[in-house]
Scaffold this motif. Structure first.
Motif, short mmCIF file in Angstrom:
data_model
loop_
_atom_site.label_atom_id
_atom_site.label_comp_id
_atom_site.label_asym_id
_atom_site.label_seq_id
_atom_site.Cartn_x
_atom_site.Cartn_y
_atom_site.Cartn_z
N GLN A 15 0.83 -1.20 0.00
CA GLN A 15 0.00 0.00 0.00
C GLN A 15 0.87 1.26 0.00
O GLN A 15 0.54 2.25 -0.66
CB GLN A 15 -0.95 -0.02 1.22
N GLN A 16 1.98 1.23 0.73
CA GLN A 16 2.91 2.37 0.72
C GLN A 16 3.57 2.53 -0.65
O GLN A 16 3.69 3.66 -1.17
CB GLN A 16 3.97 2.16 1.80
N LEU A 17 3.97 1.41 -1.24
CA LEU A 17 4.58 1.47 -2.57
C LEU A 17 3.58 1.98 -3.61
O LEU A 17 3.96 2.67 -4.56
CB LEU A 17 5.11 0.09 -2.96
N HIS A 18 2.31 1.61 -3.42
CA HIS A 18 1.29 2.05 -4.36
C HIS A 18 1.11 3.56 -4.30
O HIS A 18 0.89 4.23 -5.34
CB HIS A 18 -0.02 1.33 -4.04
N LYS A 19 1.22 4.09 -3.10
CA LYS A 19 1.12 5.54 -2.96
C LYS A 19 2.27 6.25 -3.68
O LYS A 19 2.13 7.39 -4.13
CB LYS A 19 1.12 5.93 -1.49
N LEU A 20 3.41 5.57 -3.78
CA LEU A 20 4.57 6.14 -4.46
C LEU A 20 4.59 5.78 -5.95
O LEU A 20 5.59 6.04 -6.64
CB LEU A 20 5.85 5.66 -3.79
N ASN A 21 3.50 5.14 -6.39
CA ASN A 21 3.39 4.71 -7.79
C ASN A 21 4.47 3.72 -8.19
O ASN A 21 4.87 3.66 -9.36
CB ASN A 21 3.41 5.91 -8.74
N SER A 22 4.95 2.96 -7.20
CA SER A 22 5.99 1.97 -7.51
C SER A 22 5.40 0.64 -7.94
O SER A 22 6.06 -0.15 -8.61
CB SER A 22 6.88 1.76 -6.26
N ILE A 23 4.17 0.36 -7.55
CA ILE A 23 3.49 -0.87 -7.96
C ILE A 23 2.06 -0.49 -8.38
O ILE A 23 1.56 0.59 -8.05
CB ILE A 23 3.44 -1.92 -6.85
N GLY A 24 1.43 -1.40 -9.11
CA GLY A 24 0.09 -1.12 -9.60
C GLY A 24 -1.01 -1.60 -8.66
O GLY A 24 -0.76 -2.20 -7.60
N ASP A 25 -2.26 -1.37 -9.07
CA ASP A 25 -3.42 -1.76 -8.27
C ASP A 25 -3.50 -3.29 -8.09
O ASP A 25 -3.96 -3.77 -7.07
CB ASP A 25 -4.71 -1.27 -8.94
N LEU A 26 -3.05 -4.01 -9.12
CA LEU A 26 -3.15 -5.48 -9.05
C LEU A 26 -2.33 -6.04 -7.90
O LEU A 26 -2.76 -6.95 -7.21
CB LEU A 26 -2.69 -6.08 -10.38
N ASP A 27 -1.13 -5.50 -7.70
CA ASP A 27 -0.27 -6.00 -6.63
C ASP A 27 -0.93 -5.79 -5.26
O ASP A 27 -0.86 -6.65 -4.38
CB ASP A 27 1.09 -5.30 -6.67
N VAL A 28 -1.56 -4.65 -5.09
CA VAL A 28 -2.24 -4.37 -3.82
C VAL A 28 -3.44 -5.30 -3.64
O VAL A 28 -3.68 -5.84 -2.56
CB VAL A 28 -2.70 -2.89 -3.76
N ALA A 29 -4.18 -5.53 -4.73
CA ALA A 29 -5.34 -6.41 -4.66
C ALA A 29 -4.93 -7.84 -4.30
O ALA A 29 -5.59 -8.52 -3.52
CB ALA A 29 -6.10 -6.38 -5.98
N ILE A 30 -3.81 -8.30 -4.88
CA ILE A 30 -3.33 -9.65 -4.57
C ILE A 30 -2.91 -9.75 -3.11
O ILE A 30 -3.21 -10.73 -2.43
CB ILE A 30 -2.15 -10.02 -5.51
N SER A 31 -2.25 -8.73 -2.61
CA SER A 31 -1.83 -8.73 -1.20
C SER A 31 -3.05 -8.74 -0.27
O SER A 31 -3.06 -9.44 0.75
CB SER A 31 -0.96 -7.52 -0.91
N ARG A 32 -4.07 -7.98 -0.65
CA ARG A 32 -5.28 -7.94 0.19
C ARG A 32 -5.98 -9.30 0.17
O ARG A 32 -6.49 -9.77 1.20
CB ARG A 32 -6.22 -6.85 -0.32
N ALA A 33 -5.99 -9.97 -0.97
CA ALA A 33 -6.60 -11.29 -1.07
C ALA A 33 -5.84 -12.31 -0.23
O ALA A 33 -6.43 -13.21 0.40
CB ALA A 33 -6.66 -11.73 -2.53
N GLU A 34 -4.50 -12.19 -0.19
CA GLU A 34 -3.70 -13.10 0.63
C GLU A 34 -4.02 -12.93 2.11
O GLU A 34 -4.07 -13.90 2.88
CB GLU A 34 -2.22 -12.83 0.37
N VAL A 35 -4.24 -11.69 2.53
CA VAL A 35 -4.61 -11.44 3.92
C VAL A 35 -5.95 -12.09 4.24
O VAL A 35 -6.12 -12.76 5.27
CB VAL A 35 -4.66 -9.92 4.21
#
Length: 245
Positions: A96-116
């Motif tokens: 989520q922090q990397l996403h705020k810095l535009n270092s990763i896309g929405d998909l990476d955050v969605a996958i991490s949330r699904a893993e949780v």
């Protein structure tokens, strides 16, 4: 004199006949005492039994532990799941922090949330399994029969204990279906118990929902008035009804 004797004899016969009619016995039928509640407790998990603190005939309170499993394996799985959940939550926070810095896309955050969410479900399932390591009494009662012994390994679904609640006993009586014309809920009756020789007042609580078409009979249910500590489920007796056709 002969006429008087005949008249006297006739009067006596009429009195006897009238008295016999008045002395007709009240309607009665055989009944069986049944517990208010009963159940067979079965294993919800596979495992080794480490404690069965109750024995047949013994009383227990609501919430008492009746059966306990060795739960160390399931506890280890819960600890493992909690560790994976902590790691997944940390990855999600980092992404989520990397996403705020535009270092990763929405998909990476969605996958991490699904893993949780996935690991959270695993933890919840493991915690639920541990809850099933102890079987507690759903209500106060007594043990009828024990189907397993301490230190035995059992599979899920194995019958462990048969229990009943005898805090109140019901009376089941099979009567002719024609009696439904005058039997009503709330009507009083008395039951004479064979095993104890005692009489107990009761009241009809329910009428059977179906008539047996072969025997033309129906089961009615009655509740004993007051406590009767001397009575045990399974005793039988004769139910006598105060009302009649």
């Amino acid at each position: 004199m002969r006429v008087r004797s005949v008249l006297l004899g006739t009067s006596v016969m009429l009195c006897i006949a009238t008295g016999s009619a008045l002395a007709d016995p009240a309607p009665s039928a055989r009944g069986l005492l049944v517990p208010a509640r009963e159940a067979v407790l079965s294993a919800e998990i596979a495992g080794r039994l480490v404690s069965i603190p109750v024995r047949p005939g013994q009383r227990f309170n609501k919430g008492s532990v009746l059966v306990e499993f060795d739960c160390r394996f399931y506890q280890a799985r819960l600890a493992e799941g909690r560790g994976k959940l902590a790691a997944a939550q940390a990855r999600l926070a980092s992404n989520q922090q990397l996403h705020k810095l535009n270092s990763i896309g929405d998909l990476d955050v969605a996958i991490s949330r699904a893993e949780v969410q996935e690991t959270q479900a695993v933890v919840e399932a493991a915690a639920l399994t541990i809850e099933r390591c102890k079987l507690t009494a759903p209500w106060p009662g007594r043990v009828v029969q024990q189907h397993a012994k301490t230190f035995e390994s059992v599979e899920a679904g194995k019958e462990l204990l048969e229990i009943l609640d005898d805090s109140s006993l019901d009376l089941e009586v099979i009567v002719p279906s024609s009696w439904l014309a005058w039997l009503k809920v709330g009507a009083p009756l008395s039951v004479s118990v064979d095993e104890t020789g005692t009489n107990h007042p009761a009241r009809i609580s329910r009428l059977g929902a179906r008539v047996d078409p072969v025997s033309q009979s129906v089961t009615i249910y009655a509740t004993l008035d007051g406590s009767a500590p001397d009575l045990v489920a399974g005793m039988s007796g004769t139910a006598t009804f105060s009302s009649s056709p």
